[in-house]
Design an enzyme around this catalytic site. Structure first.
Site, PDB file in Angstrom:
ATOM      1  CG  MET A 222      -2.057  -1.098   1.123  1.00  0.00           C
ATOM      2  SD  MET A 222      -2.921  -1.081  -0.376  1.00  0.00           S
ATOM      3  CE  MET A 222      -3.515   0.517  -0.337  1.00  0.00           C
ATOM      4  CD  GLU A 223       2.752   1.049   3.699  1.00  0.00           C
ATOM      5  OE1 GLU A 223       2.034   1.277   4.862  1.00  0.00           O
ATOM      6  OE2 GLU A 223       2.635   0.011   3.119  1.00  0.00           O
TER       7      GLU A 223
ATOM      8  CG  ASP B 110      -0.711  20.541  -7.748  1.00  0.00           C
ATOM      9  OD1 ASP B 110      -1.892  21.093  -7.934  1.00  0.00           O
ATOM     10  OD2 ASP B 110       0.358  20.941  -6.925  1.00  0.00           O
TER      11      ASP B 110
END
Length: 162
Positions: A115-116, A130
């Protein structure tokens, strides 16, 4: 498929108890990508994005994300990460310019780091988006997936090529 372990006797969510699990070295490699226009590609590679060095910032964001995974994924255990490596590779197939993102996470502990690695890969791509969205909002973040993992009770995993 094994039984789900994140439910208690009442059928409600719980964090799995890993206190009896053996500590082993565990690694995970996750990948994703982001496809950008030629203009964005040139601005990234020529360091012309107004917010700064896109790949350096995205790399740090990925590392930070790996360390914060348990704060955003409810059933993840906080773990002591021993290493995070974020790597980039440009794949240029005009008119597509795709930035491949690979993240390797390592620990020695009682639970894995899949998950990391997946979170770090995702946040790295989102950071590129972004930083470049003022130039083009049409960027496409690609599939995010686990390539391999080592260590732990369930053993090693290696994704088969499609």
């Amino acid at each position: 498929m094994s039984e789900f372990t994140h439910f208690n006797d009442q059928g409600r969510a719980k964090m799995v108890d890993i206190s009896a699990k053996e500590e082993t070295v565990r690694t995970a490699l996750a990948k994703t990508s982001i496809t950008v226009t030629e203009e964005v590609y040139k601005k990234i590679t020529n360091h012309e994005i107004g917010k700064g060095d896109v790949l350096s910032v995205a790399q740090v964001a990925g590392i930070m994300a790996a360390k914060q995974t348990s704060n955003v994924i409810p059933m993840c255990h906080p773990i002591s990460i021993k290493g995070v490596n974020v790597e980039f590779e440009w794949i240029v197939n005009d008119p597509d310019y795709t930035l491949g993102i690979s993240v390797t996470v390592k620990t020695k502990g009682s639970t894995g780091v899949e998950m990391e690695a997946l979170t770090a890969a995702s946040i790295t791509a989102l950071t590129v988006y972004d930083m470049c969205k003022a130039v083009d909002k049409g960027m496409i973040i690609g599939e995010t997936y686990l390539v391999e993992k080592t260590g732990g009770k369930s053993g090693d995993f290696l994704r088969k090529e499609k």
